[in-house]
Design a protein around this motif. Sequence first.
Motif, PDB file in Angstrom:
ATOM      1  N   ARG A 253       0.598  -1.127  -0.001  1.00  0.00           N
ATOM      2  CA  ARG A 253       0.088   0.059   0.177  1.00  0.00           C
ATOM      3  C   ARG A 253       0.866   1.201  -0.101  1.00  0.00           C
ATOM      4  NH1 ARG A 253      -4.844  -0.949   2.169  1.00  0.00           N
ATOM      5  NH2 ARG A 253      -5.556   0.875   1.079  1.00  0.00           N
ATOM      6  N   PRO A 254       0.694   2.370  -0.930  1.00  0.00           N
ATOM      7  CA  PRO A 254       1.415   3.509  -0.868  1.00  0.00           C
ATOM      8  C   PRO A 254       1.702   4.154   0.073  1.00  0.00           C
ATOM      9  CG  PRO A 254       0.151   2.994  -2.981  1.00  0.00           C
ATOM     10  CD  PRO A 254      -0.377   1.961  -1.970  1.00  0.00           C
ATOM     11  N   VAL A 255       3.068   4.926   0.309  1.00  0.00           N
ATOM     12  CA  VAL A 255       3.082   5.711   1.412  1.00  0.00           C
ATOM     13  C   VAL A 255       4.071   6.665   0.686  1.00  0.00           C
ATOM     14  CG1 VAL A 255       4.572   6.037   3.640  1.00  0.00           C
ATOM     15  CG2 VAL A 255       2.971   4.111   3.332  1.00  0.00           C
ATOM     16  N   LEU A 256       4.145   7.911   1.202  1.00  0.00           N
ATOM     17  CA  LEU A 256       4.906   9.072   0.529  1.00  0.00           C
ATOM     18  C   LEU A 256       5.426   9.799   1.755  1.00  0.00           C
ATOM     19  CD1 LEU A 256       6.017  10.881  -1.671  1.00  0.00           C
ATOM     20  CD2 LEU A 256       4.113  12.169  -1.495  1.00  0.00           C
ATOM     21  N   GLY A 257       6.700   9.899   1.883  1.00  0.00           N
ATOM     22  CA  GLY A 257       7.466  10.608   2.930  1.00  0.00           C
ATOM     23  C   GLY A 257       8.153  11.921   2.515  1.00  0.00           C
ATOM     24  N   ILE A 258       7.773  13.188   3.152  1.00  0.00           N
ATOM     25  CA  ILE A 258       8.262  14.353   2.777  1.00  0.00           C
ATOM     26  C   ILE A 258       9.111  14.862   3.896  1.00  0.00           C
ATOM     27  CG2 ILE A 258       7.313  16.738   2.319  1.00  0.00           C
ATOM     28  CD1 ILE A 258       4.809  15.617   1.406  1.00  0.00           C
ATOM     29  N   CYS A 259      10.198  15.453   3.446  1.00  0.00           N
ATOM     30  CA  CYS A 259      11.443  16.117   4.178  1.00  0.00           C
ATOM     31  C   CYS A 259      11.769  15.256   5.164  1.00  0.00           C
ATOM     32  CB  CYS A 259      10.856  17.487   4.794  1.00  0.00           C
ATOM     33  SG  CYS A 259      12.157  18.519   5.230  1.00  0.00           S
ATOM     34  N   VAL A 260      11.669  15.663   6.597  1.00  0.00           N
ATOM     35  CA  VAL A 260      12.031  14.784   7.835  1.00  0.00           C
ATOM     36  C   VAL A 260      11.335  13.491   7.589  1.00  0.00           C
ATOM     37  CG1 VAL A 260      12.625  14.459  10.208  1.00  0.00           C
ATOM     38  CG2 VAL A 260      12.822  16.617   9.062  1.00  0.00           C
ATOM     39  N   GLY A 261       9.931  13.411   7.080  1.00  0.00           N
ATOM     40  CA  GLY A 261       9.310  11.976   6.851  1.00  0.00           C
ATOM     41  C   GLY A 261       9.821  11.357   5.800  1.00  0.00           C
ATOM     42  N   MET A 262      10.765  11.952   5.101  1.00  0.00           N
ATOM     43  CA  MET A 262      11.766  10.980   4.055  1.00  0.00           C
ATOM     44  C   MET A 262      12.878  10.471   5.117  1.00  0.00           C
ATOM     45  SD  MET A 262      13.871  11.757   0.584  1.00  0.00           S
ATOM     46  CE  MET A 262      15.326  11.137   0.578  1.00  0.00           C
ATOM     47  N   GLN A 263      13.434  11.247   5.788  1.00  0.00           N
ATOM     48  CA  GLN A 263      14.754  11.024   6.596  1.00  0.00           C
ATOM     49  C   GLN A 263      14.312   9.766   7.501  1.00  0.00           C
ATOM     50  OE1 GLN A 263      16.385  14.572   8.343  1.00  0.00           O
ATOM     51  NE2 GLN A 263      16.641  15.553   6.225  1.00  0.00           N
ATOM     52  N   ILE A 264      13.369   9.988   8.188  1.00  0.00           N
ATOM     53  CA  ILE A 264      13.109   8.746   9.414  1.00  0.00           C
ATOM     54  C   ILE A 264      12.838   7.528   8.569  1.00  0.00           C
ATOM     55  CG2 ILE A 264      12.479  10.485  11.103  1.00  0.00           C
ATOM     56  CD1 ILE A 264       9.501   9.902  10.189  1.00  0.00           C
ATOM     57  N   LEU A 265      12.653   7.307   7.302  1.00  0.00           N
ATOM     58  CA  LEU A 265      12.694   6.000   6.674  1.00  0.00           C
ATOM     59  C   LEU A 265      13.872   5.336   6.504  1.00  0.00           C
ATOM     60  CD1 LEU A 265      10.281   7.053   3.685  1.00  0.00           C
ATOM     61  CD2 LEU A 265       9.697   5.571   5.707  1.00  0.00           C
ATOM     62  N   PHE A 266      15.035   5.931   6.960  1.00  0.00           N
ATOM     63  CA  PHE A 266      16.373   5.440   6.826  1.00  0.00           C
ATOM     64  C   PHE A 266      16.694   4.805   8.041  1.00  0.00           C
ATOM     65  CE2 PHE A 266      16.230   7.913   3.229  1.00  0.00           C
ATOM     66  CZ  PHE A 266      17.242   7.072   2.066  1.00  0.00           C
ATOM     67  N   GLU A 267      17.786   4.345   8.366  1.00  0.00           N
ATOM     68  CA  GLU A 267      18.166   3.466   9.551  1.00  0.00           C
ATOM     69  C   GLU A 267      18.409   4.330  10.649  1.00  0.00           C
ATOM     70  OE1 GLU A 267      20.314  -0.626   8.259  1.00  0.00           O
ATOM     71  OE2 GLU A 267      21.530   1.027   7.988  1.00  0.00           O
ATOM     72  N   ARG A 268      19.099   5.584  10.352  1.00  0.00           N
ATOM     73  CA  ARG A 268      19.376   6.186  11.616  1.00  0.00           C
ATOM     74  C   ARG A 268      19.724   7.766  11.262  1.00  0.00           C
ATOM     75  NH1 ARG A 268      25.390   6.138  13.358  1.00  0.00           N
ATOM     76  NH2 ARG A 268      26.468   5.938  11.362  1.00  0.00           N
ATOM     77  N   GLY A 269      19.667   8.529  12.070  1.00  0.00           N
ATOM     78  CA  GLY A 269      19.716   9.754  11.914  1.00  0.00           C
ATOM     79  C   GLY A 269      20.913  10.284  12.884  1.00  0.00           C
ATOM     80  N   VAL A 270      21.930  11.195  12.580  1.00  0.00           N
ATOM     81  CA  VAL A 270      23.069  11.729  13.500  1.00  0.00           C
ATOM     82  C   VAL A 270      22.999  13.378  13.584  1.00  0.00           C
ATOM     83  CG1 VAL A 270      25.469  11.840  14.074  1.00  0.00           C
ATOM     84  CG2 VAL A 270      24.440   9.783  13.174  1.00  0.00           C
ATOM     85  N   GLU A 271      22.542  14.021  14.599  1.00  0.00           N
ATOM     86  CA  GLU A 271      22.429  15.376  14.572  1.00  0.00           C
ATOM     87  C   GLU A 271      23.086  15.822  15.901  1.00  0.00           C
ATOM     88  OE1 GLU A 271      18.565  16.912  13.950  1.00  0.00           O
ATOM     89  OE2 GLU A 271      17.950  15.534  12.511  1.00  0.00           O
ATOM     90  N   HIS A 272      24.054  16.688  15.816  1.00  0.00           N
ATOM     91  CA  HIS A 272      24.677  17.244  16.834  1.00  0.00           C
ATOM     92  C   HIS A 272      25.240  16.052  17.811  1.00  0.00           C
ATOM     93  CE1 HIS A 272      22.867  20.999  15.717  1.00  0.00           C
ATOM     94  NE2 HIS A 272      21.544  20.352  15.808  1.00  0.00           N
ATOM     95  N   GLY A 273      26.022  15.164  17.196  1.00  0.00           N
ATOM     96  CA  GLY A 273      26.629  14.062  17.780  1.00  0.00           C
ATOM     97  C   GLY A 273      25.528  12.980  18.612  1.00  0.00           C
ATOM     98  N   VAL A 274      24.149  13.325  18.564  1.00  0.00           N
ATOM     99  CA  VAL A 274      23.268  12.365  18.900  1.00  0.00           C
ATOM    100  C   VAL A 274      22.651  11.530  17.834  1.00  0.00           C
ATOM    101  CG1 VAL A 274      21.083  12.130  20.151  1.00  0.00           C
ATOM    102  CG2 VAL A 274      22.621  14.036  20.539  1.00  0.00           C
ATOM    103  N   GLU A 275      22.676  10.057  18.102  1.00  0.00           N
ATOM    104  CA  GLU A 275      22.320   9.307  17.059  1.00  0.00           C
ATOM    105  C   GLU A 275      20.875   8.779  17.469  1.00  0.00           C
ATOM    106  OE1 GLU A 275      23.431   4.758  15.520  1.00  0.00           O
ATOM    107  OE2 GLU A 275      24.987   6.105  15.955  1.00  0.00           O
ATOM    108  N   ALA A 276      19.929   8.517  16.355  1.00  0.00           N
ATOM    109  CA  ALA A 276      18.578   8.050  16.856  1.00  0.00           C
ATOM    110  C   ALA A 276      18.226   7.242  15.607  1.00  0.00           C
ATOM    111  CB  ALA A 276      17.614   9.545  16.828  1.00  0.00           C
ATOM    112  N   GLU A 277      17.468   6.135  16.017  1.00  0.00           N
ATOM    113  CA  GLU A 277      17.050   4.958  15.155  1.00  0.00           C
ATOM    114  C   GLU A 277      15.911   5.733  14.287  1.00  0.00           C
ATOM    115  OE1 GLU A 277      15.467   0.495  15.486  1.00  0.00           O
ATOM    116  OE2 GLU A 277      16.250   1.441  17.216  1.00  0.00           O
ATOM    117  N   GLY A 278      15.996   5.285  13.177  1.00  0.00           N
ATOM    118  CA  GLY A 278      14.740   5.425  12.201  1.00  0.00           C
ATOM    119  C   GLY A 278      13.960   4.271  12.147  1.00  0.00           C
TER     120      GLY A 278
END
Length: 215
Positions: A81-106
């Motif tokens: 079923r189709p899903v469209l992510g936009i901006c950070v809604g795209m970024q959180i589809l990936f494995e992880r994000g690193v901002e200001h030295g803080v790693e978060a799981e996507g």
Amino acid sequence: MSDVHAKRDVVVLDYGSGNVRSATRALEKVGANVTLTADRAAAAEADGLVVPGVGAFAACMAGLRAVRGHEVVGRRLAGGRPVLGICVGMQILFERGVEHGVEAEGMGEWPGTVEQLQAHPLPHMGWNTVEAPAGSVLFGGVEKERFYFVHSYGVRDWVMPPPERLRPPLVTTSEHDGDTFVAAVENGPLSATQFHPEKSGDAGLQLLENWVRSL
């Protein structure tokens, strides 16, 4: 824009992130029947689900988990079923994000890390062109147009190997101050854009109409 797709039901997931109103209005403008809600049943049953997002990666993931939106996305994709992510809604589809030295799981739908762009100035804000691959559905008719970006972080390395049997994902890139990053991905039922189509004028509306048409 066409009203041919008025019967397509689209849910914009309301989980405390920004840009939900502008995304809703843009989708309505291209003929979709749009509901802004955090209701999981409505999000699961709609023809298309849009996951918006602005701000920090970790905050968006926390908001999404609070409404169990990650479960809805996973179930939709499991059923094609189709899903469209936009901006950070795209970024959180990936494995992880690193901002200001803080790693978060996507959500881990795609391998890869969201990290700060190696460019100046930041944020990357304004209109920019993209390099869309042949066969793109999202960019049909707007391959040479400019889209509106506002971000300091992105996926700079696409690390997903092509599948053996299935069609490989279509990856669109863009560049800011010499740093290339992922601007959009089309991967079966899952699509996403780093830029804001709802703020990208006629080109963005055409891209959203292309997505609605594909539902």
